[in-house]
Design a protein around this motif. Structure first.
Motif, PDB file in Angstrom:
ATOM      1  N   VAL A 221       4.842  11.731   5.451  1.00 54.96           N
ATOM      2  CA  VAL A 221       3.567  11.181   4.976  1.00 54.96           C
ATOM      3  C   VAL A 221       3.835  10.344   3.738  1.00 54.96           C
ATOM      4  CG1 VAL A 221       2.004  12.891   5.964  1.00 54.96           C
ATOM      5  CG2 VAL A 221       3.103  13.347   3.756  1.00 54.96           C
ATOM      6  N   GLU A 222       3.018   9.327   3.562  1.00 56.42           N
ATOM      7  CA  GLU A 222       3.214   8.390   2.460  1.00 56.42           C
ATOM      8  C   GLU A 222       1.881   7.794   2.024  1.00 56.42           C
ATOM      9  OE1 GLU A 222       4.020   4.070   3.804  1.00 56.42           O
ATOM     10  OE2 GLU A 222       5.371   5.273   5.064  1.00 56.42           O
ATOM     11  N   THR A 223       1.901   7.142   0.864  1.00 56.88           N
ATOM     12  CA  THR A 223       0.709   6.407   0.419  1.00 56.88           C
ATOM     13  C   THR A 223       0.830   4.910   0.644  1.00 56.88           C
ATOM     14  OG1 THR A 223       1.575   6.226  -1.840  1.00 56.88           O
ATOM     15  CG2 THR A 223       0.104   8.107  -1.352  1.00 56.88           C
ATOM     16  N   ASP A 224       2.039   4.349   0.524  1.00 59.00           N
ATOM     17  CA  ASP A 224       2.230   2.900   0.437  1.00 59.00           C
ATOM     18  C   ASP A 224       1.388   2.331  -0.699  1.00 59.00           C
ATOM     19  OD1 ASP A 224       3.459   0.508   1.087  1.00 59.00           O
ATOM     20  OD2 ASP A 224       2.038  -0.029   2.655  1.00 59.00           O
ATOM     21  N   ALA A 225       1.154   3.149  -1.713  1.00 59.40           N
ATOM     22  CA  ALA A 225       0.348   2.723  -2.862  1.00 59.40           C
ATOM     23  C   ALA A 225       0.976   1.496  -3.524  1.00 59.40           C
ATOM     24  CB  ALA A 225       0.241   3.874  -3.867  1.00 59.40           C
ATOM     25  N   PRO A 226       0.119   0.596  -4.000  1.00 60.18           N
ATOM     26  CA  PRO A 226      -1.329   0.707  -4.210  1.00 60.18           C
ATOM     27  C   PRO A 226      -2.188   0.288  -3.013  1.00 60.18           C
ATOM     28  CG  PRO A 226      -0.573  -1.342  -5.147  1.00 60.18           C
ATOM     29  CD  PRO A 226       0.648  -0.649  -4.599  1.00 60.18           C
ATOM     30  N   PHE A 227      -1.597   0.233  -1.832  1.00 58.93           N
ATOM     31  CA  PHE A 227      -2.308  -0.246  -0.644  1.00 58.93           C
ATOM     32  C   PHE A 227      -2.744   0.925   0.229  1.00 58.93           C
ATOM     33  CE2 PHE A 227       1.340  -2.963  -1.811  1.00 58.93           C
ATOM     34  CZ  PHE A 227       0.644  -3.997  -2.394  1.00 58.93           C
ATOM     35  N   ASN A 238      -4.898   2.602  -4.509  1.00 57.59           N
ATOM     36  CA  ASN A 238      -4.234   3.824  -4.064  1.00 57.59           C
ATOM     37  C   ASN A 238      -3.170   4.227  -5.080  1.00 57.59           C
ATOM     38  OD1 ASN A 238      -3.674   5.946  -2.363  1.00 57.59           O
ATOM     39  ND2 ASN A 238      -2.631   4.724  -0.814  1.00 57.59           N
ATOM     40  N   GLU A 239      -2.822   5.500  -5.071  1.00 53.59           N
ATOM     41  CA  GLU A 239      -1.757   6.013  -5.931  1.00 53.59           C
ATOM     42  C   GLU A 239      -1.259   7.306  -5.308  1.00 53.59           C
ATOM     43  OE1 GLU A 239      -2.208   5.326 -10.355  1.00 53.59           O
ATOM     44  OE2 GLU A 239      -1.821   7.501 -10.384  1.00 53.59           O
TER      45      GLU A 239
END
Length: 278
Positions: A221-227, A238-239
């Protein structure tokens, strides 16, 4: 991402979690204090470590440096497919050196992007992307580190290059966004699929179906933050601290306990990135 929207509130804690793909620099981090602040927010909700990703040479230098600032941060280095035309001899030499840093745990993000050519001025063309992707595949093999793939509208192209070059031992499809057929192909090859906030989007029907065929040992699992901020905060910044929202959404889709998915994905992250216990 819209800078006009406020950041989402902190979710209820969910531990343990590892954010398998984020961009700390794009989240506004510049200094060691900035990095610590982001990781402290993440840690407060159960995110124990993150892998910060490079998409150009400056970002690669910064990511490797930032991974030395904080023991909760690891790095991946590469040129993004859309920037593949910048992979000259000097860039290859520097990326190869950065990839050997012990705190750099993957070569990425690299791959193929068939969405942006023709839409984004200066975007590398498919031939340039293919050449750069092949070079990054070789770098992953030479360093013994996982290959982290960016695949946008390019299932056939990515599979073709992997078949032609021979995949490294460990392959991670970051922000997996394809359908169930591609998911089954990746699973059959032993590759790891990382899911982001997109799995929570209401229109992501094919991705939700694909999520159901990913075995525990091949799921990140990941955020790909800030997207890619998860629903219901789509469009807000996103963060890494937002990761529990995605995991809980995935748990609802799979009808599994969120705590179980947290344990499973963290174990996979530790194994594929060869992380110490965090």
């Amino acid at each position: 991402m819209s800078s006009k929207r406020q950041k989402p509130p902190a979710p209820e804690p969910l531990a343990p979690l590892i954010d398998a793909h984020t961009h700390l620099d794009a989240c506004g981090a510049q200094t060691p204090a900035d990095v610590a602040e982001i990781l402290d927010r993440a840690g407060a909700v159960g995110v124990q470590a993150v892998v910060t990703i490079a998409d150009d040479l400056d970002a690669a230098r910064w990511a490797a440096q930032a991974a030395g600032w904080d023991e909760r941060v690891y790095a991946a280095v590469a040129l993004h497919p859309t920037r593949a035309d910048a992979l000259d001899d000097a860039a290859r030499t520097e990326l190869a050196a950065l990839a050997r840093d012990p705190r750099v745990v993957a070569v990425g993000e690299t791959g193929m992007d068939m969405y942006w050519p023709g839409r984004l001025e200066g975007c590398a063309d498919p031939a340039q992307q293919r050449e750069a992707f092949a070079w990054h595949i070789d770098l992953a093999k030479r360093t013994g580190k996982p290959l982290m793939i960016h695949n946008r509208d390019a299932d056939a192209e990515v599979l073709d290059v992997l078949a032609a070059e021979g995949a490294p031992e460990t392959v991670i499809f970051h922000c997996f966004s394809s359908g169930v057929e591609m998911a089954r192909t990746c699973v059959a090859n032993g590759w790891t699929l990382s899911l982001s906030g997109t799995v929570s989007f209401r229109n992501a029907h094919a991705l939700r179906e694909a999520a159901g065929v990913i075995p525990d040992g091949q799921l990140l699992v990941e955020t790909d933050a800030p997207f890619l901020t998860p629903h219901p905060f789509r469009g807000a910044p996103n963060e890494s601290y937002c990761l529990p929202y995605t995991v809980r959404a995935l748990a609802d889709i799979l009808d599994r306990p969120a705590t179980e998915l947290a344990e499973v994905t963290t174990a996979t992250a530790r194994r594929v990135y060869q992380l110490p216990g965090v």
